[in-house]
Design a protein around this motif. Sequence first.
Motif, PDB file in Angstrom:
ATOM      1  N   ASN A 163      49.238  47.591  29.586  1.00  0.00           N
ATOM      2  CA  ASN A 163      47.892  47.623  29.012  1.00  0.00           C
ATOM      3  C   ASN A 163      47.229  46.248  28.930  1.00  0.00           C
ATOM      4  OD1 ASN A 163      48.221  50.447  28.508  1.00  0.00           O
ATOM      5  ND2 ASN A 163      49.408  49.921  26.688  1.00  0.00           N
ATOM      6  N   PRO A 164      46.936  45.610  30.082  1.00  0.00           N
ATOM      7  CA  PRO A 164      46.238  44.316  30.042  1.00  0.00           C
ATOM      8  C   PRO A 164      44.840  44.458  29.434  1.00  0.00           C
ATOM      9  CG  PRO A 164      46.300  45.199  32.281  1.00  0.00           C
ATOM     10  CD  PRO A 164      47.188  46.069  31.463  1.00  0.00           C
ATOM     11  N   ASN A 165      44.363  43.389  28.837  1.00  0.00           N
ATOM     12  CA  ASN A 165      43.062  43.387  28.174  1.00  0.00           C
ATOM     13  C   ASN A 165      41.971  42.887  29.115  1.00  0.00           C
ATOM     14  OD1 ASN A 165      44.189  44.159  25.610  1.00  0.00           O
ATOM     15  ND2 ASN A 165      44.927  42.054  25.396  1.00  0.00           N
ATOM     16  N   ARG A 166      40.738  43.063  28.711  1.00  0.00           N
ATOM     17  CA  ARG A 166      39.621  42.507  29.462  1.00  0.00           C
ATOM     18  C   ARG A 166      39.652  40.977  29.398  1.00  0.00           C
ATOM     19  NH1 ARG A 166      34.841  46.335  26.908  1.00  0.00           N
ATOM     20  NH2 ARG A 166      35.578  48.337  27.744  1.00  0.00           N
ATOM     21  N   LEU A 167      39.152  40.353  30.463  1.00  0.00           N
ATOM     22  CA  LEU A 167      39.083  38.894  30.558  1.00  0.00           C
ATOM     23  C   LEU A 167      40.449  38.232  30.375  1.00  0.00           C
ATOM     24  CD1 LEU A 167      35.776  37.634  28.841  1.00  0.00           C
ATOM     25  CD2 LEU A 167      36.533  37.291  31.186  1.00  0.00           C
ATOM     26  N   GLN A 168      41.500  38.929  30.761  1.00  0.00           N
ATOM     27  CA  GLN A 168      42.846  38.367  30.655  1.00  0.00           C
ATOM     28  C   GLN A 168      43.226  37.693  31.960  1.00  0.00           C
ATOM     29  OE1 GLN A 168      45.937  40.961  29.125  1.00  0.00           O
ATOM     30  NE2 GLN A 168      47.466  40.013  30.450  1.00  0.00           N
ATOM     31  N   ILE A 169      43.630  36.420  31.900  1.00  0.00           N
ATOM     32  CA  ILE A 169      44.098  35.710  33.089  1.00  0.00           C
ATOM     33  C   ILE A 169      45.475  36.248  33.459  1.00  0.00           C
ATOM     34  CG2 ILE A 169      44.789  33.481  34.034  1.00  0.00           C
ATOM     35  CD1 ILE A 169      42.732  32.201  32.154  1.00  0.00           C
ATOM     36  N   ILE A 170      45.634  36.649  34.716  1.00  0.00           N
ATOM     37  CA  ILE A 170      46.913  37.174  35.189  1.00  0.00           C
ATOM     38  C   ILE A 170      47.742  36.001  35.705  1.00  0.00           C
ATOM     39  CG2 ILE A 170      48.051  38.758  36.780  1.00  0.00           C
ATOM     40  CD1 ILE A 170      45.459  40.389  36.829  1.00  0.00           C
ATOM     41  N   ILE A 171      48.865  35.757  35.070  1.00  0.00           N
ATOM     42  CA  ILE A 171      49.710  34.606  35.419  1.00  0.00           C
ATOM     43  C   ILE A 171      50.831  35.094  36.332  1.00  0.00           C
ATOM     44  CG2 ILE A 171      51.180  32.763  34.537  1.00  0.00           C
ATOM     45  CD1 ILE A 171      49.581  32.890  31.935  1.00  0.00           C
ATOM     46  N   PHE A 172      50.732  34.768  37.606  1.00  0.00           N
ATOM     47  CA  PHE A 172      51.771  35.116  38.576  1.00  0.00           C
ATOM     48  C   PHE A 172      52.841  34.034  38.479  1.00  0.00           C
ATOM     49  CE2 PHE A 172      47.714  36.796  39.874  1.00  0.00           C
ATOM     50  CZ  PHE A 172      48.002  38.095  40.240  1.00  0.00           C
ATOM     51  N   ASP A 173      53.913  34.349  37.752  1.00  0.00           N
ATOM     52  CA  ASP A 173      54.824  33.314  37.271  1.00  0.00           C
ATOM     53  C   ASP A 173      55.974  32.977  38.203  1.00  0.00           C
ATOM     54  OD1 ASP A 173      55.577  36.009  36.590  1.00  0.00           O
ATOM     55  OD2 ASP A 173      57.252  35.173  35.471  1.00  0.00           O
ATOM     56  N   HIS A 174      56.236  33.806  39.227  1.00  0.00           N
ATOM     57  CA  HIS A 174      57.387  33.539  40.111  1.00  0.00           C
ATOM     58  C   HIS A 174      56.877  32.962  41.436  1.00  0.00           C
ATOM     59  CE1 HIS A 174      61.662  34.142  41.175  1.00  0.00           C
ATOM     60  NE2 HIS A 174      61.164  34.156  42.403  1.00  0.00           N
ATOM     61  N   VAL A 175      57.118  31.671  41.644  1.00  0.00           N
ATOM     62  CA  VAL A 175      56.584  30.968  42.813  1.00  0.00           C
ATOM     63  C   VAL A 175      57.580  31.028  43.964  1.00  0.00           C
ATOM     64  CG1 VAL A 175      55.775  28.754  43.709  1.00  0.00           C
ATOM     65  CG2 VAL A 175      55.221  29.436  41.370  1.00  0.00           C
ATOM     66  N   ILE A 176      57.090  31.413  45.140  1.00  0.00           N
ATOM     67  CA  ILE A 176      57.890  31.395  46.361  1.00  0.00           C
ATOM     68  C   ILE A 176      57.513  30.195  47.228  1.00  0.00           C
ATOM     69  CG2 ILE A 176      58.475  32.645  48.475  1.00  0.00           C
ATOM     70  CD1 ILE A 176      59.620  33.888  45.963  1.00  0.00           C
ATOM     71  N   THR A 177      56.227  29.978  47.409  1.00  0.00           N
ATOM     72  CA  THR A 177      55.727  28.856  48.220  1.00  0.00           C
ATOM     73  C   THR A 177      54.691  28.098  47.408  1.00  0.00           C
ATOM     74  OG1 THR A 177      56.045  30.143  50.251  1.00  0.00           O
ATOM     75  CG2 THR A 177      54.605  28.225  50.388  1.00  0.00           C
TER      76      THR A 177
END
Length: 283
Positions: A163-177
């Motif tokens: 249940n993400p909220n409005r105006l929520q920054i999505i943090i893609f936390d697992h870096v491959i490159t």
Amino acid sequence: MIFLAVLLFSVSAASNTNMWDSQTVSLSDLLKRLNDLEERLQVQERINREQEAVIKRLIIENINLKNIVMPKTDISVDIKKLNESEGFTHSPGNSNTTGEKINTVHKMHLSNSKSHLNISDEHSSVGNCCQKLLLDFKNNGPKRRSVTGGAAFYSYLSDSESNPNRLQIIIFDHVITNVGGNYNHHTGFFYCPMDGVYTFSWTLYCSSNGYIYSEIVVNSDAVGAMICNAEGASSIRHSTGVVVVEINQGDAVYIRTHPSANLVGRLHSYSAYRSSFSGWKLF
């Protein structure tokens, strides 16, 4: 007395209403969790079927390899065949001839064994040659060039988000490159290292009967938007957005949910499917 009775009845009705609302909320949460578990179970069952197919293929290959092994030969049968071919019949007085026959059969088996050993040696020689070629290619072949002055990154969500909220920054936390180190997996921001034209792509998965509106933002301006819609679907759905933009050094690029649109369901990311964010400099 009449006033007191009316007051007690009102309090009782309000209490029952609150209890009913809490039970309704609990049932709604329980149904969402059941839908999520069913989706994960479907994915796991597909993975199990693929693994079973791999195991069956390995078993068949193992059987085929066993069939290549040279079968054992019965020496007594070979002696009998050799005697019949030369018209020899065993008797007490020709034991020397029998010994010669046995020696001949032994020589035949030794010859066959040597031929198989030669074949094994040839295979070993070919294997050594291949290993040598691979080693030469590794040492003398094309080298992986070091990237200078470039910028590229790829990162994904390590886990689903409820249940993400409005105006929520999505943090893609697992870096491959992360060529150039310009993507920050703690904030979800990509900081532009130099002026130029860049390509950005993001993919989101949403739960069945859910939908998630998202947009890509440069500093505070949305430059692209996307909807992941699984309304009426029995399983998860995904969508991918791509933008090509000209940005300046120091600009921040990130993904967030829409500021006003409704969001329903979970944002999914799992080992079999990943919600991700990537970008690279074109020129």
